[in-house]
Design a protein around this motif. Structure first.
Motif, PDB file in Angstrom:
ATOM      1  N   ASP A 112      -4.649   6.527  -2.481  1.00 39.04           N
ATOM      2  CA  ASP A 112      -4.048   5.182  -2.230  1.00 39.04           C
ATOM      3  C   ASP A 112      -3.683   4.644  -3.837  1.00 39.04           C
ATOM      4  OD1 ASP A 112      -4.453   5.139   0.620  1.00 39.04           O
ATOM      5  OD2 ASP A 112      -6.483   5.548  -0.182  1.00 39.04           O
ATOM      6  N   TYR A 115      -1.601   7.199   6.915  1.00 37.61           N
ATOM      7  CA  TYR A 115      -2.285   8.377   7.618  1.00 37.61           C
ATOM      8  C   TYR A 115      -2.798   7.508   8.968  1.00 37.61           C
ATOM      9  CZ  TYR A 115      -2.207  11.798   4.175  1.00 37.61           C
ATOM     10  OH  TYR A 115      -1.799  12.786   3.568  1.00 37.61           O
ATOM     11  N   THR A 132     -14.738  21.347  -7.346  1.00 37.87           N
ATOM     12  CA  THR A 132     -14.780  21.617  -5.867  1.00 37.87           C
ATOM     13  C   THR A 132     -15.805  20.582  -5.290  1.00 37.87           C
ATOM     14  OG1 THR A 132     -16.753  23.016  -6.048  1.00 37.87           O
ATOM     15  CG2 THR A 132     -14.416  24.008  -6.106  1.00 37.87           C
ATOM     16  N   LEU A 133     -15.411  20.156  -4.042  1.00 40.35           N
ATOM     17  CA  LEU A 133     -16.435  19.119  -3.447  1.00 40.35           C
ATOM     18  C   LEU A 133     -16.888  19.360  -2.049  1.00 40.35           C
ATOM     19  CD1 LEU A 133     -13.938  15.899  -4.498  1.00 40.35           C
ATOM     20  CD2 LEU A 133     -16.363  16.607  -5.524  1.00 40.35           C
ATOM     21  N   ALA A 168      -9.519  10.838   6.437  1.00 41.60           N
ATOM     22  CA  ALA A 168      -8.056  11.106   6.125  1.00 41.60           C
ATOM     23  C   ALA A 168      -8.175  11.614   4.462  1.00 41.60           C
ATOM     24  CB  ALA A 168      -7.011   9.984   6.268  1.00 41.60           C
ATOM     25  N   HIS A 169      -9.217  11.185   3.894  1.00 43.37           N
ATOM     26  CA  HIS A 169      -9.241  11.473   2.560  1.00 43.37           C
ATOM     27  C   HIS A 169      -9.117  13.007   2.212  1.00 43.37           C
ATOM     28  CE1 HIS A 169      -9.963  10.743  -1.662  1.00 43.37           C
ATOM     29  NE2 HIS A 169     -11.158  10.958  -1.792  1.00 43.37           N
ATOM     30  N   VAL A 170      -9.707  13.514   2.790  1.00 43.00           N
ATOM     31  CA  VAL A 170      -9.918  15.068   2.498  1.00 43.00           C
ATOM     32  C   VAL A 170      -9.383  15.898   3.674  1.00 43.00           C
ATOM     33  CG1 VAL A 170     -11.351  16.938   2.023  1.00 43.00           C
ATOM     34  CG2 VAL A 170     -11.957  14.806   0.904  1.00 43.00           C
ATOM     35  N   SER A 171      -8.812  16.938   3.043  1.00 38.16           N
ATOM     36  CA  SER A 171      -8.352  17.988   4.245  1.00 38.16           C
ATOM     37  C   SER A 171      -8.805  19.386   3.853  1.00 38.16           C
ATOM     38  CB  SER A 171      -6.772  18.012   4.363  1.00 38.16           C
ATOM     39  OG  SER A 171      -6.402  18.658   3.287  1.00 38.16           O
ATOM     40  N   GLN A 172      -8.933  20.291   4.728  1.00 39.29           N
ATOM     41  CA  GLN A 172      -9.185  21.577   4.506  1.00 39.29           C
ATOM     42  C   GLN A 172      -8.226  22.675   4.927  1.00 39.29           C
ATOM     43  OE1 GLN A 172     -11.616  22.656   1.991  1.00 39.29           O
ATOM     44  NE2 GLN A 172     -10.964  24.790   2.510  1.00 39.29           N
ATOM     45  N   ASP A 173      -7.641  23.405   4.461  1.00 44.49           N
ATOM     46  CA  ASP A 173      -6.751  24.366   4.954  1.00 44.49           C
ATOM     47  C   ASP A 173      -5.678  23.568   5.791  1.00 44.49           C
ATOM     48  OD1 ASP A 173      -8.165  26.557   3.887  1.00 44.49           O
ATOM     49  OD2 ASP A 173      -9.561  26.611   5.300  1.00 44.49           O
ATOM     50  N   GLY A 174      -5.244  22.507   5.456  1.00 49.36           N
ATOM     51  CA  GLY A 174      -4.146  21.722   6.256  1.00 49.36           C
ATOM     52  C   GLY A 174      -4.720  20.895   7.325  1.00 49.36           C
ATOM     53  N   LEU A 231      -7.405  17.750   8.849  1.00 50.40           N
ATOM     54  CA  LEU A 231      -8.401  16.906   8.786  1.00 50.40           C
ATOM     55  C   LEU A 231      -9.611  16.963   9.844  1.00 50.40           C
ATOM     56  CD1 LEU A 231      -6.151  13.763   8.341  1.00 50.40           C
ATOM     57  CD2 LEU A 231      -7.122  15.076   6.552  1.00 50.40           C
ATOM     58  N   ALA A 247      -4.708   3.759   4.886  1.00 54.19           N
ATOM     59  CA  ALA A 247      -5.293   4.214   3.748  1.00 54.19           C
ATOM     60  C   ALA A 247      -6.365   5.254   3.761  1.00 54.19           C
ATOM     61  CB  ALA A 247      -5.835   3.100   2.941  1.00 54.19           C
ATOM     62  N   THR A 248      -6.787   5.947   2.665  1.00 52.49           N
ATOM     63  CA  THR A 248      -7.710   6.996   2.820  1.00 52.49           C
ATOM     64  C   THR A 248      -9.111   6.393   2.484  1.00 52.49           C
ATOM     65  OG1 THR A 248      -7.533   7.471   0.253  1.00 52.49           O
ATOM     66  CG2 THR A 248      -5.928   8.513   1.997  1.00 52.49           C
ATOM     67  N   GLY A 249      -9.223   4.959   2.146  1.00 54.96           N
ATOM     68  CA  GLY A 249     -10.562   4.319   1.698  1.00 54.96           C
ATOM     69  C   GLY A 249     -10.458   3.075   1.518  1.00 54.96           C
ATOM     70  N   GLY A 259      -8.214  25.771  -0.907  1.00 52.58           N
ATOM     71  CA  GLY A 259      -7.700  25.200   0.434  1.00 52.58           C
ATOM     72  C   GLY A 259      -8.155  23.565   0.694  1.00 52.58           C
ATOM     73  N   ARG A 279     -16.161  18.271   2.146  1.00 50.44           N
ATOM     74  CA  ARG A 279     -15.821  18.890   3.091  1.00 50.44           C
ATOM     75  C   ARG A 279     -16.670  19.076   4.454  1.00 50.44           C
ATOM     76  NH1 ARG A 279     -15.832  24.131   1.066  1.00 50.44           N
ATOM     77  NH2 ARG A 279     -17.566  24.522   2.370  1.00 50.44           N
ATOM     78  N   HIS A 290       0.779  -1.235  -0.006  1.00 51.38           N
ATOM     79  CA  HIS A 290       0.026   0.049  -0.017  1.00 51.38           C
ATOM     80  C   HIS A 290       1.020   1.339   0.146  1.00 51.38           C
ATOM     81  CE1 HIS A 290      -1.924   3.409   2.501  1.00 51.38           C
ATOM     82  NE2 HIS A 290      -2.584   3.226   1.490  1.00 51.38           N
ATOM     83  N   SER A 346      -7.798  19.542  -0.276  1.00 51.67           N
ATOM     84  CA  SER A 346      -6.981  18.527  -0.902  1.00 51.67           C
ATOM     85  C   SER A 346      -7.539  17.116  -0.662  1.00 51.67           C
ATOM     86  CB  SER A 346      -5.613  18.615  -0.753  1.00 51.67           C
ATOM     87  OG  SER A 346      -5.133  18.059   0.651  1.00 51.67           O
TER      88      SER A 346
END
Lengths: 270, 270, 270, 270
Positions: free
Chosen positions: A57, B96, B213-214, B73-79, B81, B257-259, A51, B218, A37, A53
C-alpha cells in the motif's frame, strides 16, 4: 495478576467501534491533506518463483482525517500552547517536541455518551445548533450519569448520520451542531480527560462560516489540556443506549505530529 | 453492565506499550513506501485575527511501517489468498475487498509472551537463528503458560534491541532471528488468532538473503488465516516478566489495504 | 516573427535528453522523501457504461529526486540566503516566497559540456576525486570552448555510468568525484547562470563522509546566485562529442519549493 | 553546428509561460490526488556546525494536476489503448509499460493558438459551450494560419480567466466550454501531434454533468494517438496576439505513469 480481566474477556465483551472507515473520498476538513490509499503492488504484479507474492500500500494523508484525535500542539493562542508553552519553540527540527501526539498516552478509561438529540426527542440536531451547558447537564441527568474527573465524554449530535453524504457532513453551507465556548467550559470545569463528537470540527459551526473561529478548541486544547476527538461514529452507541462504558483509544505514536487518525472503542461486559 | 471493567480501570491498570514510535528515518522494509511526516503549517505561519492558529501534518507511508499488522490480503500463494479466495478477484476497484485490513476486528484478547532468549539464558538470539517448535514449546513450559485457541502469541527474539540502530535492525547482511515454516506450523496447530515478533519480517531471515522467501507468512496468512504483527517492542514485557496479559490491538480501518501501522498494548491489573 | 526558429525545427533538430527516468527505487539522496509512483486506478478497476475508463497516478517525492535543480532557497549560510535574504523571513506561510523554485525562469540558453574524464583520457573519475580549476580550464581549452557570462555549464565526471547500480551511485563509501570550493569559485568568476553535473550532490564527496559539508553549494547558491543541476545524464553528450548546444530546462513552477525535478535538453541543429 | 540557434538565443527570445503555478489548493480534478507541497525541513530546523543548512520539500500529487499532459495510457475504450494495445496487459508490475508518459518525446515543435473567443468577439466562451469544427476552421482562417501535420494546437476558450477562482474553474455546476467529439475529429483529421486547452478537462463539459463521458479524449488519445494538454494559461498568448510560435514541452520522464505536470512554453524570436 490479570485473571479478572482475562475472565471478562473470555466471556466475549461487547465491542462497539466508534471509528469511521478510512476511504479515499470520505468527507474531511479541506485544511488537511486528503486521505488517499492506493496499491503500488497488487498480487500478480510480481510473483516469486515459488508462487508467492505480496501486495502493498501507499497512503498519503493529513493526521486530522477520518476519526481522529487532536494533540495539544494542534492549536495555539497568542503564540502559546497549553500550559504556556511557546508555540514557536515547541517545534524543534520540524516536530512538535512538546504536546505532539506522541505525548498522548493510550486511553483505557471510563467513557460516557451524552446523547443530546435523544434527550430532546430529536433524530438529530440542526446545522448551526449550539449545544449549551444546560443541554449537557440535562442530558446527563436524564441518562442517570454524572461526568467526572478523568472521564472521556462523547457528545452525540446525530450529525454523524450524514457522514456518507460527504459535503453535507462537512456542512459548509448548513453549519454543524456542536458545543461552543460555554459548553467547552462546562466540560473543562468537570476535569474530563478528552471530549469527542460525531462531527468534523467538534464544535458548533455557524451556517456559511466554516472554521473561521474555533472557541471550543481554544478552551479545551489551549486553556485546559483536554484532547478532542472528531468525526466519531456514535450512532450504534445511541441505538444500544450505552451511556457508560470502557473507552479505549490508542493514537498512533507519531513523533511531533499534531494529531492522529484513531479507531476508538467502547467496551462493555457481555 | 460494565461495573467490573470500570472498577479494574479505576484502580489504574498497568499498560505496556508494545509499539514503536513512528519517526522519519526509522528502520523499515525497503519494499514499502517510507514513512515521512512533515508539518505543512506550523504555528506562526498563519495566525487568525483573534490570535489563534492551527498547525497540521502531512504523512506519506506504506502500511507495513513501524509496528504493524499484516492483513490476510498481504500475501498470496499460487494466486490464492486464505480460504482459497482468488487473489486477482479479491481486488476490486483497487482495494482488497476480501481479506483487507478493514476485515480485522479490533482485538481484546488473551496475549502471551514467549521469551525465547530469556529461556535460553541469552540476551538476544543471533541473526539468522531459527526458532524451532522445540524452542517455543520449552519456553512456554518454562514460563508456565500454555498456548491456547484464540490467543495472540508474541515471540521475543531480543532483536528489537537493535531498532535504534537502523540498518542493523533490518539485518540484510546479518540475517534476523525468527520462526520459519516449522515454528509457524506449531503456532497454527494451536489455533492462535495472531502472532507477533520484535523483528521487521517476523520470520527467520538467513544472512544476506533478504526477504527472498517467506514460508512462515505463507503458513500463517495464506494457509491458516492467522494475522502477523511485526516490529513490536517486547523489551519492557520481558523486563517485567509479563507472560500473560490482556492484549489490545486496534488496526486502522483502511478499506482494502493489506496492513496497518498499529500500537498494540499489553494490559495487566494494578 | 519566428520563421527562423520554425525553419530550424522543421528540419528536425537533434534533441539529447539529459534527464534520468523517474522510477521507484532509483538512487537518490537519503535526505529527501523517496520518489514513489503508484496507480490508484488501473484500467479495468472502474469502467463506465460506455466502455471507457481512465487510469491515474499518485506520486510522493521530495523535489531533489532524479535529475533536479536546486533553487537558491535550498541552502543558507549563517542564516542568510543569496543576496543577504533572511533565511527565516524568506519562508512565509510554509513557502520560500523569496528564492523559491518558482523564481527560476525557464532556461533557453547556451549550454556547454566540460568533459573532464575525456580530456584526461579516462573512462570516469574516481570516487572522491576533486575536479580543480585547472581541470576545468584545461578541459575547456582542449575542447576549444570558452565559458561565458550567462552560460549553463555541465561538468561530466563519468560517475553517471553508475546510476543504474543504485547505492554505488550515491557513493556513501566510495566518495563521489566533483568540484569543490575552488572549482565552484572558478565557475562563479565566469558569471555562469547554472552549473550541472552527473552526480547526486554536484560536488566532490570524500569517501565515507557523505554530505557533511557542501562548500560548492555555498559558493554557487548562497554567494553567487548560480543554480545547481544534479543527477544529469551526460553520457550521450559525451559519446556524441557535443560541447556546445542550446540548453533547455523548464523547472516545475512550484510556489515556494527549494527545488524541482527537471528533464533538461541539449538541442543542436540537424 | 548550432550557430543559428545560439544566435537567436543570444538576442533574447520572447518566452511565454503557458503553465500554471503549482500551489496547494489550486483547482484540479477531484479524480486525482490533490497537489500538496510542504517543507519537512526549513532553514533553522537543523544547522550544521559550519553555519550551513539545507531546506527541503515533500510533494504528494496526482499527475493530472496543474497544467499537465495526458499520456495515451490515460484512457482506454472497450479494454484497448491506442493502436489496439490491450489495456490490461499494458500494465506490467504496476506501470503502464506501453503508452506511459515516459514514451512521450520532449516536444520542440510548431505551435498554434486558435483563439476562439477573440474570433467571436467575446471575452470568453460560456460554460457548456461546444466549440465546433466550424469555430476551429473560421478561427484559423481569420488568424491567417493553417493547422498542419505534427503541429501542437492550443485552443483558447478564455475559461482560464477563472483559474484563480478555484471551484468555478472546475465548473461542476456551470459546465465548461470546449471541443467535443466533432471538434476532436477535425483536429485528428489534420494529423496534429498534441492538442491543448485552458480548461481542466480539455473538452466541453455540460452543466451539472461533470466528467461523465469524455468523447474528445477517446477520439484523440485512444483512436488517434494525439496527446492532450490541460489547464494551460493561454491568456498572455492571446493578449500578445501570438498565433504561431515554437512550442516547447518536456514531460517528466515518469516510468509507467498516465500523465505528468508540465510547464509548456511558447517561444518567439526577439
Amino acid at each position: 495478576m490479570t485473571s479478572t480481566l482475562l475472565d471478562l474477556v473470555s466471556k466475549g465483551p461487547k465491542i462497539v467501534d466508534l471509528g469511521r472507515q478510512l476511504t479515499t473520498g470520505m468527507p474531511q476538513s479541506p485544511n488537511h491533506p486528503q486521505f488517499w490509499h492506493t496499491l503500488p503492488r497488487r498480487h500478480g504484479d510480481e510473483v516469486r518463483s515459488d508462487g508467492g507474492s505480496a501486495a502493498n500500500d501507499m497512503i498519503t494523508m493529513g493526521t486530522h482525517v477520518g476519526t481522529h484525535i487532536d494533540a495539544l500542539a494542534h492549536v495555539s493562542q497568542d503564540g502559546e500552547l497549553f500550559g504556556g508553552a511557546d508555540a514557536a519553540h515547541s517545534c524543534m527540527g520540524g516536530k512538535y517536541v512538546e504536546h505532539g501526539v506522541h505525548t498522548i498516552a493510550p486511553m483505557i478509561r471510563r467513557g460516557l455518551l451524552l446523547d443530546v438529540p435523544k434527550y430532546k426527542g430529536l433524530n438529530r440536531l440542526d446545522g448551526g445548533y449550539e449545544i449549551t451547558p444546560e443541554d449537557l447537564q440535562r442530558t446527563a441527568r436524564n441518562q442517570g450519569i454524572s461526568v467526572g474527573n478523568g472521564d472521556v465524554v462523547l457528545i452525540r449530535s446525530g450529525w454523524g448520520q450524514k457522514f456518507a453524504e460527504g459535503a453535507a457532513y462537512v456542512g459548509a453551507e448548513s453549519g454543524v451542531p456542536g458545543v461552543s465556548k460555554d459548553g467547552a467550559v462546562w466540560l473543562a470545569d468537570r476535569g474530563i480527560h478528552a471530549a469527542g463528537a460525531d462531527t468534523i470540527a467538534f464544535e458548533r459551526l455557524a451556517p456559511g462560516q466554516g472554521h473561521s473561529t474555533l472557541p471550543a478548541h481554544r478552551v479545551l486544547l489551549v486553556e485546559s489540556g483536554i484532547y478532542i476527538i472528531e468525526a466519531m461514529d456514535l450512532e450504534e452507541l445511541s441505538d444500544l443506549g450505552l451511556y457508560e462504558f470502557l473507552f479505549v483509544l490508542v493514537p498512533l505514536n507519531i513523533f511531533g505530529a499534531t494529531g492522529s487518525p484513531v479507531r476508538p472503542l467502547a467496551v462493555v461486559e457481555a
